[in-house]
Structures are given as structure tokens and as C-alpha cells.
Design an enzyme around this catalytic site. Structure first.
Site, PDB file in Angstrom:
ATOM      1  N   SER A  20     -43.397 -43.433   7.522  1.00  0.00           N
ATOM      2  CA  SER A  20     -42.810 -42.138   7.129  1.00  0.00           C
ATOM      3  C   SER A  20     -43.124 -41.059   8.166  1.00  0.00           C
ATOM      4  O   SER A  20     -42.260 -40.262   8.540  1.00  0.00           O
ATOM      5  CB  SER A  20     -43.381 -41.696   5.774  1.00  0.00           C
ATOM      6  OG  SER A  20     -43.017 -42.598   4.769  1.00  0.00           O
ATOM      7  N   GLN A 166     -37.370 -38.473   0.283  1.00  0.00           N
ATOM      8  CA  GLN A 166     -36.184 -38.506   1.149  1.00  0.00           C
ATOM      9  C   GLN A 166     -35.190 -37.426   0.733  1.00  0.00           C
ATOM     10  O   GLN A 166     -34.607 -36.753   1.584  1.00  0.00           O
ATOM     11  CB  GLN A 166     -35.562 -39.897   1.119  1.00  0.00           C
ATOM     12  CG  GLN A 166     -36.506 -40.931   1.720  1.00  0.00           C
ATOM     13  CD  GLN A 166     -35.957 -42.345   1.685  1.00  0.00           C
ATOM     14  OE1 GLN A 166     -34.870 -42.593   1.174  1.00  0.00           O
ATOM     15  NE2 GLN A 166     -36.721 -43.276   2.229  1.00  0.00           N
ATOM     16  N   ASP A 312     -44.048 -47.763  -3.036  1.00  0.00           N
ATOM     17  CA  ASP A 312     -43.772 -48.929  -2.181  1.00  0.00           C
ATOM     18  C   ASP A 312     -44.834 -50.024  -2.331  1.00  0.00           C
ATOM     19  O   ASP A 312     -44.664 -51.133  -1.828  1.00  0.00           O
ATOM     20  CB  ASP A 312     -43.677 -48.500  -0.712  1.00  0.00           C
ATOM     21  CG  ASP A 312     -42.522 -47.537  -0.488  1.00  0.00           C
ATOM     22  OD1 ASP A 312     -41.564 -47.574  -1.287  1.00  0.00           O
ATOM     23  OD2 ASP A 312     -42.579 -46.738   0.467  1.00  0.00           O
ATOM     24  N   ARG A 343     -36.482 -54.288  -6.575  1.00  0.00           N
ATOM     25  CA  ARG A 343     -37.853 -54.812  -6.490  1.00  0.00           C
ATOM     26  C   ARG A 343     -38.430 -55.178  -7.858  1.00  0.00           C
ATOM     27  O   ARG A 343     -39.415 -55.924  -7.908  1.00  0.00           O
ATOM     28  CB  ARG A 343     -38.753 -53.820  -5.731  1.00  0.00           C
ATOM     29  CG  ARG A 343     -38.414 -53.752  -4.250  1.00  0.00           C
ATOM     30  CD  ARG A 343     -39.241 -52.742  -3.475  1.00  0.00           C
ATOM     31  NE  ARG A 343     -38.888 -52.789  -2.053  1.00  0.00           N
ATOM     32  CZ  ARG A 343     -39.226 -51.858  -1.164  1.00  0.00           C
ATOM     33  NH1 ARG A 343     -39.941 -50.798  -1.551  1.00  0.00           N
ATOM     34  NH2 ARG A 343     -38.870 -51.988   0.106  1.00  0.00           N
TER      35      ARG A 343
END
Ligand code: SPQ
Length: 425
Positions: A20, A166, A312, A343
């Protein structure tokens, strides 16, 4: 690639740069005055996509492997690219660059690979359009390819329905160019690397609670950035050190920004033996070394404001939970469905095929730990976090685990397998 179990992991590894932060350093360096030197830049495919996009817009970027030097074009110095900007597999590149592209005096197209072409972009198109941007999803499905016609923007206040760095960053980057102040409020605080780095480059940014505000900028000034190691990459070694018996791993140079450190809190709640050492601050980002030792783990509940701080890491936390006694409940994590793969589905389907007691819910999963796992063939779905999570599961599974598309780790951690191998005795 094929993997087998292991009886012990010991040694020291240094985690590569944060993905990031590496993306943001290229983007802010490109639109700053002067030179930006980025040390410990992550040479992952996603960050290389960001470099490629800015080179296509006339920015001179020297990639000297560990260090990247960006000769900034200034806020208004980007040039119209003469071909499509290719963001590859990278959601971060796509969403953040859209904020910048919305305000340029040229039009361009932005595209990516098959996975990126399924990821939702309406979440940035909606607020950027409210600011005056002209963005068209060419196939009409709210995904890339996008056509972005640079426009004059004005500031807005945006109440984001999702806690997403984001989305927040796209709006703040557009806000640099807008008339008037721009602010974003999110339901929970997401990673704040954009806010910290914007401030470091001289932008007027304030953060109060879950609201970030930016004023229009006249210029940003380049500087030197030392990228801390990526806690999302460290997470695989934290998990491995905890579940493999007779293990002790010192993980060096890990970013522990409080908006990213949920994995540490989660494993502490699970009773994991984890020690944070040598805390320091580098360019506004907290960094430390992390020592993990094999542990008896218990189940835990993970939800609410903790989710954006470990989003994540949830695939590898699901693996950890299989080796904990009791139940782990992961909730409020519906965002996992719109990552490089779904996921939730991929983890639940494959871990149950390996023998785990795991159930998908609408917004997460429930895992009853303690059942032995056995190796199977895993389709990584070309999702780097899935490939790495099942590599960790294989370390404690009976028989052989085959992972197809295992090379996808190049997205965020090109030396992942080499680093893991170095810990086997
Ligand atoms: O860049 P990309 O593809 O979206 O990468 C992922 C990842 O697993 O590496 C998500 F799939 O990380 C995102 C993260 O989930 C990186 C990111 C950032 O740098 O701002 C923020 C998170 O996404 P979001 O949607 O919550 O803003």
C-alpha cells in the site's frame, strides 16, 4: 507447486516493503515537485503496474530495485498517455489513480486483467462523479475498462458506505485538485497511509475520528520515504510460527501502523505467543520487529472496527483458526467477496475439502478448530493471498498439498517461497 508438512520453523526473515505504501509513494512522487527517493520499495507486480502507468504519463522513474527514484512532474504536469493504462491485477492502482486522472486535462483509458475486470469500481465512480468527474465503465458493468475524461472538480463531503482505504484515497487525491474542501467519512477507520503520506508531501490533510479532510493543493513536494515491511506479508510467518510446533521466528522490519495491526490483536486474543520489539517510527509509520513462537491457540471473535485493520489477513487467520481449540467467528467481512477472488468462498470450500469444520456466513465464516487437515489440490484462483494462505496450511497438513497458480505470489511477495524455505531446518 507441491508442498508437504514440516516439523519446525526457526530463524529470522526481513519482510519486503509494504504494498500500500509503495503504491502511494509512486503516485504522490509523480505529482510532486522535485525528486522522491523510495527505499525498500516493493518490487511486486502490482506496484510495478503503478510505475508503468505513471511512466506512460511522462513521469521519469528510475527503478534501481531496492530504491526507486521518481522525478516528479508536479501536480499539473502529467501527460496524456498514448496507450491504455494497464493496472494489471491491482485494485489499489485502479482506484487511487482514478482520483488523479479525474482531474487531468486529458482523457485516457484504464484496464486490467480478468480478475480486475470483475472488481467493483462504482464505489469510486459514484463519489468522483459527485465531484464533477466524467468516468465511463466501457462495458456498462461498473468495472474496468474505464474511460476517464479529465474534468474540473469541486469538493464534496462523502459518507462512504464501506470502510475502504481505496475509496477514501481516490476521493482525497481528487480533492487535491478540487475547488473547496473535500472530506470522507467511513463507517470504520481504514488504513491511513494516504493521509500520512499526503501530509508528509505538504498537503493540508486532517483526520478526526473516521473523517479525513483535504484542502486543494497548489503543490506537493517530493521527499525521501523508507517503506516499512508489509504486515500483510508478515502475517503468513506470524501464522506459521504459531501453528508449527517447535518454531521461533524473528520477523524484522514490519509496519505496525494501528490501522493495519489487527492481526497482532487477533493472535493475542487467540493466546498466541507474539512479542513486539524494537518499536520505531519511520516517515510517520510505526515499525517494529515481531517474535513469534509455537503456541496453543484458542478461538476468538473478529468483527466491527477490527475488520479493516486485518482485512487482507483473514484468509490466513482462517487457517490459524483451524489449529485453535474452540470456535472462531469472523463477521462484518463481506468485503472479502470482492477481492482478487471471493475469499470467503475460496477459503471455506478448500479448507473444508482439507478436513476443516468451517462454514461460510453472509459476512464471514465460522470455524470449529481442532480437526486434522490433509493435503489436496488447491486452485489459487490466481489470488496471491489464497496461494500464500494454503502454503501455510500445507505446513501442518497430512500428505501433499498442490497449489495451482502458485507463482501468483509475485503480486505482493515475489520471494515468499524462498523466505519460507530458509526457515526450514
Ligand atoms: O490492490 P488490491 O488488489 O485491492 O489488493 C488487496 C490485497 O489483498 O493485496 C485487496 F485485495 O489489498 C487492498 C486492501 O484490501 C489494498 C488497500 C490499499 O492499499 O489501499 C486497501 C484494501 O482494500 P479496500 O477495498 O478495503 O480499500
Amino acid at each position: 507447486m507441491n508442498f508437504t508438512n514440516t516439523s519446525s520453523l526457526k530463524g529470522e526473515i526481513t519482510i519486503p516493503g509494504d504494498k500500500s505504501i509503495s503504491h502511494r509513494a509512486i503516485m504522490l512522487g509523480a505529482i510532486s515537485d522535485g525528486t522522491t527517493e523510495v527505499k525498500n520499495f516493493l518490487q511486486g507486480a502490482d506496484c510495478l503496474s503503478t510505475i508503468d502507468c505513471f511512466r506512460k504519463m511522462g513521469v521519469s522513474i528510475e527503478n534501481l530495485s531496492d530504491t526507486v527514484i521518481i522525478h516528479g512532474n508536479g501536480l499539473h504536469g502529467l501527460k496524456a498517455p498514448d496507450s491504455i493504462l494497464d493496472a494489471g491485477n491491482s485494485g489499489t492502482t485502479t482506484r487511487l489513480i482514478s482520483g488523479i486522472l479525474s482531474a487531468q486535462n486529458f482523457s485516457c483509458r484504464l484496464d486490467g486483467d480478468d480478475s480486475l475486470r470483475t472488481r467493483p469500481m462504482k464505489r469510486i465512480i459514484t463519489p468522483l462523479t459527485q465531484m464533477g468527474a466524467d468516468i465511463d465503465s466501457i462495458n456498462g458493468n461498473g468495472c474496468v475498462p474505464l474511460k476517464i475524461n479529465g474534468s474540473k472538480l469541486h469538493g464534496i463531503h462523502y459518507d462512504s458506505p464501506v470502510a475502504s482505504a481505496q475509496v477514501k484515497s481516490a476521493i482525497l487525491l481528487a480533492g487535491l485538485y478540487a475547488e473547496g474542501e473535500t472530506s470522507v467519512t467511513e463507517p470504520y477507520l481504514s488504513r491511513n497511509h494516504s493521509e500520512l503520506m499526503l501530509k508528509y508531501f505538504g498537503a493540508d490533510v486532517t483526520s478526526v475520528g473516521t473523517t479525513a479532510t483535504v484542502s486543494p493543493a497548489t503543490k506537493l513536494t517530493g521527499g525521501s520515504i523508507d517503506v516499512p515491511g508489509d504486515i500483510s506479508s508478515a502475517a503468513y510467518f506470524i501464522a506459521a510460527g504459531l501453528i508449527v510446533p517447535d518454531s521461533e521466528i524473528l520477523i524484522k522490519n514490519v509496519g505496525i501502523n494501528p490501522t493495519r495491526d489487527g492481526i497482532i490483536k487477533a493472535v493475542q486474543a487467540m493466546g498466541g505467543n507474539i512479542t513486539i520489539m524494537n518499536r520505531r517510527n519511520s516517515g510517520g509509520e510505526d515499525t517494529a520487529d515481531i517474535l513469534v513462537k509455537s503456541s496453543e491457540l484458542n478461538g476468538t471473535e473478529i468483527g466491527g472496527s477490527l475488520i479493516p485493520t486485518l482485512i487482507d489477513e483473514i484468509p490466513v487467520i482462517a487457517v490459524l483458526a483451524c489449529f485453535a481449540s474452540g470456535t472462531t467467528v469472523i463477521k462484518n467481512a463481506e468485503e472479502l467477496k470482492v477481492k482478487e477472488s471471493n475469499r470467503i468462498d475460496v477459503m471455506v470450500n478448500n479448507l473444508s475439502a482439507m478436513g476443516a469444520d468451517i462454514t461460510a456466513t453472509d459476512d464471514g465464516m465460522i470455524i470449529n478448530g481442532g480437526r486434522p487437515l490433509h493435503g489436496i489440490t488447491i486452485d489459487s484462483k490466481l489470488d496471491h493471498r489464497i496461494a500464500m494462505s494454503f502454503t501455510i496450511a500445507s505446513l501442518m497438513s497430512e500428505g501433499e498439498t498442490e497449489i495451482t497458480g502458485a507463482e501468483v505470489v509475485k503480486i505482493s511477495y515475489p520471494d515468499f517461497y524462498k523466505d519460507l524455505e530458509s526457515l526450514k531446518n
